[in-house]
Every structure is written in structure tokens, then in C-alpha cells.
Write an enzyme that holds these catalytic residues in place. Sequence first.
Site, PDB file in Angstrom:
ATOM      1  CB  ALA A 109       6.470  -5.927  -6.652  1.00 27.60           C
ATOM      2  CD  GLU A 164       6.055   1.086  -4.737  1.00 26.72           C
ATOM      3  OE1 GLU A 164       6.417   2.102  -4.114  1.00 26.72           O
ATOM      4  OE2 GLU A 164       5.529   0.106  -4.189  1.00 26.72           O
ATOM      5  N   GLY A 223       5.753  -2.814  -2.122  1.00 23.78           N
ATOM      6  CA  GLY A 223       4.698  -3.769  -1.799  1.00 23.78           C
ATOM      7  C   GLY A 223       4.829  -4.297  -0.380  1.00 23.78           C
TER       8      GLY A 223
END
Length: 692
Positions: free
Chosen positions: A61, A125, A102
Site C-alpha cells: 500500500a 503490516e 498489499g
Amino acid sequence: MSTQYKVVDNIAVIEIANPPVNGLGHAVRLGIVEGVDRACADAAVEAIVLTGAGKAFSGGADMREFNSPKGGREPGLNTVLSVIENSPKPVVAAVHSVAMGGGLELAMSCHYRIAAAKARIALSEVTMGLLPGAGGTQRLPRLIGLEAATHMIVHGGSIASEKLADSGLFDRMAEGDVVDAAIAMAKEVAARPGPHPRVRDMQVKHGNPEGFIAITRAAVEARAGHLPAPQRCLDAIEASFSLPFDDALALERRCFLELMNGPVSKSLRHAFFAERAAAKLADVPDAVLERTVERVAVVGAGLMGTGIAMNFLGAGIPVVLVDVSDAAIEKGRATIRASYEAGVQKGKLQQATLETRMSLLRTSTGIGDVRDCDLVIEAVYEDMALKLSTFCALDEIAKPGAILATNTSTLDVDRIAAETRRPRDVVGLHFFSPAHVMKLLEIVRGEKTAPDVLQTALAVARRIGKVAVVSGVCDGFIGNRMIAKYARRAGELLEQGALPEQVDRAVEAFGMAMGPFRMGDLAGNDIGWAIRKRRYAEDPAHPRFEIGDRLCETGHFGQKTGAGWYDYEAGQRKARPSPRTRAMLEAFWKEKGVTPRRFSDAEIVERLVYALVNEGAAILEEGIAARASDIDAVYLHGYGFPTWRGGPMFYADTVGLFNVRRSMRAMAQGDPSWKPAAIVERLADEGAAFNA
Ligand code: NAD
């Protein structure tokens, strides 16, 4: 152009092209969806290959878009994954390099995956206080198994692709060019009858998934402490076998949003960006070229000099280490070797690496040997007259263009620079002890320090793996100037009736790596005492820390003398509350007519942390630090401030500056030194924050 589209041999190739790591920002997400739609609409196209340009498949991301309108704009990542997964034409992910967060979730939405060896694979993450929010917690357990996936998701570390070669994650490992191999594979699978495999349709296979999650939960509970993300990861992973796929995705999304909007992830993301921002100076553009640094000299082979030298040896840079006597340089050399040998014994360092590093080290008792060095770092005793004479000698000897740096902790870098005929070449490089371990490097910018010297200092910091923060010249620079106020407030608590162990316990529960008194015992209370004595001599009105002085007068310097604020058993580091310290405090209270009062943990934390905040604010106001986040970076990397609180300035923002000011004003009623700094007043009035 964030994605490229081309057709090779009837295979559509969608390439993500968003340097540096192909972050999945809005334009990339849109480009992928448009690429898939275009390929599906083109009758001549048989299948699709998805890949990344440059150094990554995709690093995940684009965090800069978090909490921004673009971040929430469709197509969101889950939409992209669903478009790929439901594409009637098969999609093959060609993973030549980094696929993280991502990026890995994107690859897992493809029908097939092919990887090159040595690609770094992770769902990282959790390190930002988050969980994989686009199906990662659902698809990875289906592909590589519940246990391996849980390990990757909860720890966030990366794995080399070849270690996953036999898992379900990769259908194939490519020998040559991954994209060519992916195109060949795409042609092959296009010939197969559909539908093509979707990870969502698989099942998580495990004999006792509930039992495994329960055991992992207990382990995580014991380890993760204040951090909510690892448990939320487990909630979502549990859903991979207990809920239908779409319900599990919805649960994962809820957990993700809860974490993203919570204070811990905000703090961790702030810490991440603070570190990167600190490496940039507004008035030193990237175009300013750095000087070449191929040889380094360190003058002073004591505690700091040896640690500083090890940074360069470790980066493959030759070092000449200078001290006044054979005994001193031999001791320095032995210290360095012993430290490397300990590394070899622990299996952290290869013997050959030890030999290579030692071969880069030259020692000398003649300062003339710094002659051909590009960077000279002085680490002699903290004594102005000695520093001045050392710089005077360096000015005579060092080659033109060499950078002359001082590791002073408290002395005036401008005064040192003025002793030379080249003040533009002088800079402070303030390492922290142990210098080969601590990540922080304060780069002290003198009034005359040249822009290319600063640029070089920042580049050198990167080469030796330090987090660099630029500070202006003042007593103590950013970190020690603030810690002096913090230590002073800690001492004040003792004077008013608190015990060292109580103060330490409160700030350690807040998350500080170590309380001020355990810290003093570790570093040596005599260091602060020496600085205080100098200050008392310079300024008779300087506030006295009588209890601290008394402790040192009795020779209780800390661990190295077997006793300090605490007592220590011989050879042990465990701090035990000291009846001797308690008796000393009781005598002090009696003598001063103090009725000891009780302090709540919250009050202790407030007094100590707000001492940092108010001094940090003054440092900001004076332009000693360029940004509040630089101060946070100093505290996170040099002083054990909890990362999950983002640093003292960010923490104050979290509390709200209105509230911080209110507390300071209340304390100022009894003690005017608590007057809020002007910038605190202004920002509180404006409803603003240190970190905009
Ligand atoms: P130290 O006493 O361990 O070492 C100082 C060394 O300098 C000694 O080996 C001494 O022989 C040598 N020396 C003295 N005069 C010299 C000269 N003319 N030429 C060459 N060598 C000479 O001291 P240290 O703790 O390493 O501190 C060095 C500097 O680093 C000081 O300025 C100190 O403030 C700073 N510093 C110390 C720490 C810390 O935690 N100790 C942290 C950051 C910065």
C-alpha cells in the site's frame, strides 16, 4: 504513468511502474483494473501477466494515502483483487523481486504465481501496527498452511521466495527472466479449460486449527504487551477457517480499520515517516553533491572512539585509529577484536568477516597519520582545551576538503570550528554509546558548516546504518538537552518523596525502555555528576541536584561500582531496591523538612514526559531542530522512547496540546519553571499540533 500495458504474443502484460517500490496508490489500482478490462475486451488476448517494473513486484500500500481521500477512493485494493480473481482470462503474477503487504495480497489474487529466487516475500503490516487488510490473512493460510502463514503475519518478517518454492504460494520458480517464463506459463494455462483456480475457493487445512490459534494467542499475549495488532491478526486468521470467505474478509476489514484509526498504528506510522523525513534538510537540496569518503580517522581510542571505528569497519571503510600511547591504541584494538569475537561466538559474525574488518583497521600514536583521510572524527576526552588543541593540530595536518568532526556531547561546536581555518568543514557527529550498536547519530550543524559537509554526513550515516537527525548548536544538542530536564524532574520527584524504583516502574509501564535511575546506574552516575560540576562552576545559580551529588560523593556510580541508586549482586545487572538509597533519601527529607508525599504513576509520567515535551518545544522554537518529528526520531532511536507512542512530541499531539498546556499551567502554579513554551501556547490556542 503508474502502469504500462503491452501485448506480447497474445498475452497482455500489465506492469506496475510506480517508483521506488511500486506502491499501490490510486493511480496504480486504477491502471490494473483498466488493464484487466482491456485485456478481457480484446479477443486476441489469451491471458494476462501482472508484474512490476524496477526493483519490486510491489512493496504494498502507499502509506502516504492512508487517511487521505485518495486512499479511500475506488478502486480500493479489495476491488482490484476481486477484478483479478473474477477475470475470465487467467492472470499470472510474475514476482521477480519484493512482494510485500498489499503487493503479496495482489499476487495471491492472481490465478497463478511464478517467482524468481531471492524475491523477498512478506506480509509486514504488523510492524506498522496493522494487519494485512486485503485478504492476506485469508489467502496466505490457504496457500502455505495455517502455521507458516500465522508466523509470517504475526511477526511480519520477510522470507526468500525459494524457501516458499514448495508451498502452494508459487506454482513455479523461474529459471531465467520471470516475465518471459510467466508469458510462457500464461499461454499454457490459457489453453486449459476454465475456471481457473481462485485462492478463495480453497480450504485451510489443519488438524486442530482452534487449538493452534489458542496456543499462539497465549504466546502473543505474553510477548506483544501494549501492541494490539498481533491479536487482531489472529482474530482475522481464525476467521479463515471459521467463517465463509466473504464474511471473513469483512471481519479482516473491520479489524484493519480499527487498528488504522487507533493510536498505536498512528504512532508507528509517524515513527516510520519521522525517520525518513529526518534525512532531508530543507535548505540542502538533493543537488548538493556529497564529498567522497573512502578513508576515515578516529582520534581517541576510548569507549566512543572504538565503537565509532567499528561502524566504519563494518561498512568496509578503512579506519586509522589514533591515540596518545601504544597502551591506549593496543587497548582500543583489543576492545574491537573482543567485540567481534563475541559476535563470532554467538554465531552472529563469521570468522572471515572478523579478519576482513580487522584488516581494515590501522592504529597509530601519531596524529600525522590522519593526513590522507577524508573524514576525521575526534573522540578525545570531553575537555574544551583538549578539543581546541586537537582541532588546531587537525587543521595543520588534514588534507584540504577533509571533513573534521567532533563527537562532543556538550561542547560548543562553533567554538571548536573557530579554532581552525576551515570552519565550513567542521561538523558535530554525536554518536551514542555503545556507538556500534545505537542507531541514532546527531549531526550537529555549526553556524558555518557547509551544505556539502551536511550532505556527506547524512550519506555517511546511511552507509553505516544510522538514523541521522540534524541538530543546531546548543548545550546538549537535541537529545541530551532534553534528557537533562527529564533527569532534573526525576530528581525532583525523589526530593519530594518518591523512591527511584517507583519512578522507574511508572515510566517503564508507560513504555520507556528503562527508567531514569536504572539508566543512570547503567551509564554511570558519575558522567552526569561531572557535567553538573562543570555547570555549577560556570554558573553558581545552576539548580543543584543535591541527592544525585550525594550519591556520587559516596562513590555509588552504578553498576560499575556494584551500587548506585540500586544495589547489584556481583556480576549481575538486576537492579534491587537499595535500603542504603532509601536511608539517604529519608535523611535528606528530614534535613530539608520535607513531608514525603505520594505520587500516582500518572503524575510521575506526566512530569517526566512533559519535561521532554516542553524542552522539545523550546528546541523547536529556537530552530535547533527543524521539525517536531526530528525530535521524535531522536527519542525513538537514542533514548528508548516507546515506538508505539511515536516519540514525545507526537505523544503530546495525541494527548492534545490544549490538555498538555492545561497540565503545565497547573504545575506552573507551584513551580514557575513549568511555564509552557511559547510554541505550546500558540499551537494550543490554534487547536494545532507539533506534527501537522
Ligand atoms: P574515553 O575516556 O573512553 O576515551 C577518550 C580517549 O581519548 C582516551 O583513550 C584517551 O587516551 C584519548 N585521548 C586523550 N587525548 C588525546 C589526544 N590528544 N589525542 C588522541 N587521543 C587522545 O572517553 P569517551 O567516553 O570515549 O568520550 C570521548 C568523547 O565522546 C567525549 O567528547 C564525550 O563527551 C563523547 N561522548 C561520550 C559518550 C559516552 O557515553 N561515553 C557518548 C557520546 C559522546
